[in-house]
Design an enzyme around this catalytic site. Structure first.
Site, PDB file in Angstrom:
ATOM      1  CB  ALA A  73      -0.956  -0.002   1.176  1.00 29.88           C
ATOM      2  CB  THR A  74       4.226   2.149   1.278  1.00 28.05           C
ATOM      3  OG1 THR A  74       3.911   1.847   2.636  1.00 28.05           O
ATOM      4  CG2 THR A  74       5.151   3.353   1.218  1.00 28.05           C
ATOM      5  CG  ASN A 159      -3.077   3.451  10.230  1.00 33.59           C
ATOM      6  OD1 ASN A 159      -3.606   4.372   9.631  1.00 33.59           O
ATOM      7  ND2 ASN A 159      -1.916   3.574  10.826  1.00 33.59           N
ATOM      8  CD  GLN A 187      -5.072  -1.219   8.968  1.00 36.10           C
ATOM      9  OE1 GLN A 187      -5.716  -2.166   9.420  1.00 36.10           O
ATOM     10  NE2 GLN A 187      -3.765  -1.096   9.164  1.00 36.10           N
ATOM     11  CB  THR A 247      10.509  -9.754 -12.989  1.00 33.32           C
ATOM     12  OG1 THR A 247      11.372  -9.434 -14.071  1.00 33.32           O
ATOM     13  CG2 THR A 247      10.071 -11.201 -13.086  1.00 33.32           C
ATOM     14  CB  CYS A 332       3.224   2.475  10.220  1.00 33.54           C
ATOM     15  SG  CYS A 332       2.144   1.160   9.694  1.00 33.54           S
TER      16      CYS A 332
HETATM   17  C1  LIG Z   1      -3.826   2.657   6.254  1.00 35.96           C
HETATM   18  C2  LIG Z   1      -2.502   2.120   5.785  1.00 35.96           C
HETATM   19  N1  LIG Z   1      -1.964   2.584   4.650  1.00 35.96           N
HETATM   20  C3  LIG Z   1      -0.803   2.128   4.185  1.00 35.96           C
HETATM   21  C4  LIG Z   1      -0.086   1.175   4.864  1.00 35.96           C
HETATM   22  C5  LIG Z   1       1.219   0.693   4.308  1.00 35.96           C
HETATM   23  O1  LIG Z   1       1.042  -0.565   3.731  1.00 35.96           O
HETATM   24  P1  LIG Z   1       2.268  -1.472   3.296  1.00 35.96           P
HETATM   25  O2  LIG Z   1       2.813  -2.057   4.556  1.00 35.96           O
HETATM   26  O3  LIG Z   1       1.661  -2.507   2.405  1.00 35.96           O
HETATM   27  O4  LIG Z   1       3.234  -0.611   2.564  1.00 35.96           O
HETATM   28  C6  LIG Z   1      -0.607   0.660   6.059  1.00 35.96           C
HETATM   29  C7  LIG Z   1       0.135  -0.342   6.837  1.00 35.96           C
HETATM   30  O5  LIG Z   1       0.877  -0.091   7.689  1.00 35.96           O
HETATM   31  C8  LIG Z   1      -1.832   1.149   6.534  1.00 35.96           C
HETATM   32  O6  LIG Z   1      -2.356   0.717   7.680  1.00 35.96           O
END
Ligand SMILES: Cc1ncc(COP(=O)(O)O)c(C=O)c1O
Length: 388
Positions: A73-74, A159, A187, A247, A332
């Site tokens: 997600a980042t 989150n 989430q 890839t 995080c």
């Molecule tokens: C709301 C939200 N966005 C983004 C992320 C980042 O996701 P990822 O760990 O897949 O990069 C998280 C996870 O920590 C999250 O809770």
């Protein structure tokens, strides 16, 4: 019961054993490069990838051509925001200065820092503040729109506090105004029934490790509609229809697909079960004096409880709760000892924000574990209060 009891499902979920099996099979059988067109091994890997793409799309009620695999997600958030602005021609400072984006102060850092980076280069951002329950209203978003607003980026589920944004209502309103809506759904996916066939979100970020898939893999949903495109942020062999080169990690993608299929099959029953566990947890601790639930309890995903324990220091509490694996604030950002910016935005004092625990439950949580957690929390909080 395994100790410490894992109550940190919002940070990450354990791999579902069925996902693990699917990944192991893929590593043995579909290890070839899915972009290899010249032999059967490549075709088999490609088939595995496309099967997973369908599974992901089915969970979102989307078209499989709308799914772009990323590392999580980042990356999806970065790709959505930077890619959208770039495709609209807002690249260097002189152009970025002309664009406006609406987001909120309680987004994940992957959205906040991406926008803050662009803000330094000239982008104008309106940062919405939630109310004391963590809620952002549709009117608040609509009132923040300007003539030059090109994007609204809001999370579906927070989150830290698990509170929901009213995306179903907001999305059609923004569609009418032709403003792109990006939703960080890291989430939400696998926890809420998300129907992108009915809800006109344009861009949506997904992370497999939040719903029992592997880490390091995710997706960006990019709606197929005229006028919407995103510019690649990673260039190379033109994979993923040119939007994300590299890839493809077949076994990771197979894991994401399997996790999506499992989520789809069990979503409603599972969230009912998890909600019952959370209710049991809350009942167990709510009679403790001087405790505060952070964030709305009604507009909230089933597995999250965020509680402040007045007069108790969160780090000390966490250290004393050795048999529980949970978070103060968000995992995080847990390298910092700053009070959580999300809880601060709800109006909590530094002291109450520091005394907060995020307890997040999931697929493998049991009643026995919840009862154990209730006893541990009750005893520890009472002990710490008596000592001070
Ligand atoms: C709301 C939200 N966005 C983004 C992320 C980042 O996701 P990822 O760990 O897949 O990069 C998280 C996870 O920590 C999250 O809770």
């Amino acid at each position: 019961m395994q100790k410490p009891v894992y109550l940190d499902y919002a940070a990450t979920t354990p791999l579902d054993p069925r996902v693990q099996q699917a990944m192991l099979r893929s590593m043995e059988e579909t290890w070839a490069n899915p972009a290899s067109r010249t032999h059967v091994y490549g075709w088999q890997a490609e088939e595995a990838v496309e099967n997973a793409r369908n599974q992901m799309a089915d969970l979102l009620k989307a078209d499989s051509r709308e799914i772009i695999f990323t590392s999580g997600a980042t990356e999806s958030n970065n790709l959505a925001i930077k890619g959208l602005l770039e495709s609209k021609g807002f690249v260097d400072s002189s152009e970025l200065k002309k664009a406006h984006v609406v987001s909120s102060v309680i987004e994940h850092k992957a959205v906040i820092d991406t926008l803050a980076q662009l803000e330094k280069r000239g982008l104008s951002v309106t940062w919405l503040q939630p109310d004391s329950q963590g809620l952002i209203s549709v009117d608040q978003v609509l009132n923040a729109l300007q003539d030059n607003t090109v994007l609204v980026s809001l999370m579906w589920v927070n989150n830290e506090i698990g509170v929901l944004n009213p995306i179903e209502v907001l999305a059609p309103r923004l569609q009418e105004k032709n403003i792109v809506l990006h939703v960080d759904a890291a989430q939400a996916v696998g926890k809420l029934p998300l129907d992108l066939g009915a809800i006109p979100v344009d861009l949506l970020s997904v992370s497999a490790h939040k719903f029992y898939g592997p880490k390091g893999i995710g997706a960006l949903f990019v709606r197929r509609r005229p006028g919407l495109s995103i510019s690649a942020q990673i260039h190379g062999g033109g994979h993923e229809r040119g939007m994300r080169s590299g890839t493809l990690a077949t076994h990771q993608i197979v894991g994401l697909g399997e996790a999506a299929a499992l989520a789809e099959a069990n979503l409603l029953a599972e969230s009912e079960k998890i909600l019952a566990l959370r209710t049991r947890l809350l009942k167990g601790i709510e009679s403790l004096p001087n405790i505060y639930i952070n964030g709305s309890l009604t507009q909230r995903v089933a597995g999250n409880l965020n509680v402040s324990f007045g007069g108790v220091e969160g780090e000390t509490l966490l250290m004393s709760l050795r048999d529980l694996a949970l978070s103060t604030g968000s995992a995080c950002t847990s390298v910092t000892v700053e009070p959580s910016y999300v809880l601060k935005a709800l109006g909590l004092s530094d002291e109450l924000a520091h005394s907060a625990l995020r307890i997040s439950l999931g697929r493998f949580t049991t009643e026995e574990e919840v009862d154990f957690a209730v006893n541990a929390i009750r005893q520890t909080v009472a002990g710490l209060r008596a000592a001070s």
